[in-house]
Design an enzyme around this catalytic site. Sequence first.
Site, PDB file in Angstrom:
ATOM      1  N   HIS A   1       0.823  -1.207   0.000  1.00 43.76           N
ATOM      2  CA  HIS A   1       0.000   0.000   0.000  1.00 43.76           C
ATOM      3  C   HIS A   1       0.860   1.260   0.000  1.00 43.76           C
ATOM      4  O   HIS A   1       0.536   2.240  -0.676  1.00 43.76           O
ATOM      5  CB  HIS A   1      -0.911  -0.019   1.228  1.00 43.76           C
ATOM      6  CG  HIS A   1      -1.846   1.139   1.321  1.00 43.76           C
ATOM      7  ND1 HIS A   1      -3.031   1.210   0.612  1.00 43.76           N
ATOM      8  CD2 HIS A   1      -1.782   2.282   2.057  1.00 43.76           C
ATOM      9  CE1 HIS A   1      -3.650   2.336   0.905  1.00 43.76           C
ATOM     10  NE2 HIS A   1      -2.914   3.003   1.774  1.00 43.76           N
TER      11      HIS A   1
ATOM     12  N   HIS B   1     -10.951   2.819  -1.210  1.00 48.20           N
ATOM     13  CA  HIS B   1     -11.055   2.196   0.104  1.00 48.20           C
ATOM     14  C   HIS B   1     -11.751   0.854  -0.082  1.00 48.20           C
ATOM     15  O   HIS B   1     -12.809   0.594   0.487  1.00 48.20           O
ATOM     16  CB  HIS B   1     -11.813   3.112   1.068  1.00 48.20           C
ATOM     17  CG  HIS B   1     -10.941   3.671   2.141  1.00 48.20           C
ATOM     18  ND1 HIS B   1     -11.405   4.067   3.364  1.00 48.20           N
ATOM     19  CD2 HIS B   1      -9.605   3.890   2.185  1.00 48.20           C
ATOM     20  CE1 HIS B   1     -10.407   4.515   4.104  1.00 48.20           C
ATOM     21  NE2 HIS B   1      -9.304   4.427   3.404  1.00 48.20           N
TER      22      HIS B   1
END
Length: 703
Positions: free
Chosen positions: A36, A84
């Site tokens: 990430h 998300h």
Amino acid sequence: MKITLSSYEMELVRKKLAREPNEAEWLTIDALWSEHCSYKSSKVFLRSFPSEGEKVLMGIEDWQDAGALDVGDGWAIVLKLESHNHPSAIDPFNGAATGVGGIIRDIISKGAKPIALLDMIRVGNLSNPRNKWLLKNIIAGIGFYGNSIGVPVVGGELDFDDSYNDNPLVDVAGVGIVRKDKIVPSVVKEPGLKIVIVGLTGLDGLGGASFASRKLSGEDEIGAVQIADPFAGKIVLDVTLEIADKVEAIKDLGGGGLVVGVTEMANGLGAIVNLDKVPLRVKDLKPEEILVSETQERMLFAVKEENVNEVCKAFEYYDYPCAVIGEFVKEPYIKFLYGGKEIVSLPSDLLLSPPRFIWEIKKPKLIKSDKKPEVGLEESIRAILSRIISKEWAYSQFDYEVGTSTVLKPGEADSALISLPNGKLLALKGDANPDLCAEDSYECGKSIVAEAYRNLASVGAIGIGVVDHLQFGDPKKPEVYYSFVEAIRGIAEASKFFSTPIVGGKVSFYNENKEGKAIKPTPLIVMAGLIKDKFLRNKVVEDSYITLIGFTRDEMRGSLFGKIFGNYGEVPKARLNEDYLASQLVVNLINDEKIFFAKDINKGGLIASLFSILVKGMGVEIETSSIPSDTDDWIPKLYSENGGRFIVLTNDPEYIIRKSKGIHISVIGKITKDQGIIKIDNKEINVNKEIDNYYNYLYEVMS
């Protein structure tokens, strides 16, 4: 909290440090080396993206929170695209809401005022109750945050596919406006600056960066989902913009929390942080929890000592916590203290230089067929049109006119259109094509950039820049990694061709369920463009000529028709010069006021584009023999999704032909007053039932 580092990575750390890290240090490295935050499986290929251009003020730079483009007269727009996905699969309301909040904070971290949002949502089939629950709460979460904070959601996408049953994709793009000489960096350039944090740190979002860097396990991971508070977010927004000229750098505390924010902001310098000084929402938090908590509505500022008091007073006026927690130093070590003891002491270059991986690549084996499905005209039309639905149920839950800058409402055109302070108009459009990417991710990468370019042209805009989000399964699976690499190649090629540099982006791997089933490859781009002269607000006029710009090809693989009736034939090739010439022609026709409707041809083919006329209360009649094509077959003429094509409505087709300069132009039919009637080669089909379905499907299925 789980450590996601591989045994190879852990051994590499031990070798570089010549010691065993403690628990806090392992968590620090785990966050910064997570997929990430580090892009360790993608960065090698991302370097092929064009990131420089005439209008680029801030491009793909390490640790910058958003890109910036010059829009003239001393103004700049700031662009950001994020997702998300994992949080929204666990807690869709908070997952989606905090996705909006994160984008807002990324925009204000550049000193820019947020002026618009787009949301691109993909979920599984709505016959599954869980998917309905996901969609309902995702939309509610986006609306809750955007409406509360006063930023309009001006457009987006909503798509359904079984591959998203366990892994919804929730992408949010944001745009802000700032004077270009007031853009604030996200990194520091000199030591001696104070580290200031605003907001309370709690238990929510623990290990979120690592959570987003692995597949969903089916375990209870709710603790990795952050909690949204848009009212606190509004304070952060307003005060950050108020004090932006009093700080040297701003960073949103997003993925990885404080430890990532401090390290990235240091940008190779060092930092000393006292965790005892961090304002807490929950008493007795462990130092490791303070390090990696991703509690929302927090920002990090680098501030000269003489400005600290003024910065904190601005937040404290609203009873919003503000504290000096440390200082950036020359020695390139990141150090965190707690209880008078040093619990983290790691070299900056270790944290910011994760190992890079190039995994095995293998071209997927696809089952190909040249057998054309046996289907009749009316059956095929009804099947295609039943898949095309209005998104009004979703965007009616958003305040898309707050701020008074919205020019075209969601659903009104192929692109969103907003006004800028300098009087210019900014067009925005997000595009993805998972069905095509599942067949050929290289052609897909090119085509989504080309489609966005055409979408902007349909309102009169020329593209100036792109942000991207690359969403795939496990990169260690050779076929997944092949699709990823090929998509990058296609996006890079098209972005260079259209002179739309990529100024920011994101990579999201591990979008797969606990059985290891991945989503369809879903690279997504959002393109920004400027109206140089006039813009087009579509209207349908009786007896006007339906004019086709471009050449239709027998390329059916990866199409909506193929998805319904069976894939066959070849994938559509992205012929970028045809897209460019057709788009320039459409923009010129808009400026010359010679057309009053423009729609590019994409998903669903020509029939889908004609349906956008039918839903406005008119009828159409066309002759397939008038469609310029490499085939006489009616199926590709109606349903091919090859690019470089538009339908426009005009009263002066001869003018278009004169202006075409070698582009295929053909009058293929006319607009009639017969509401809901489509007449093809003298065969009339009443599609009023499909029009009712278009307007009512989502309202009915989501009730």
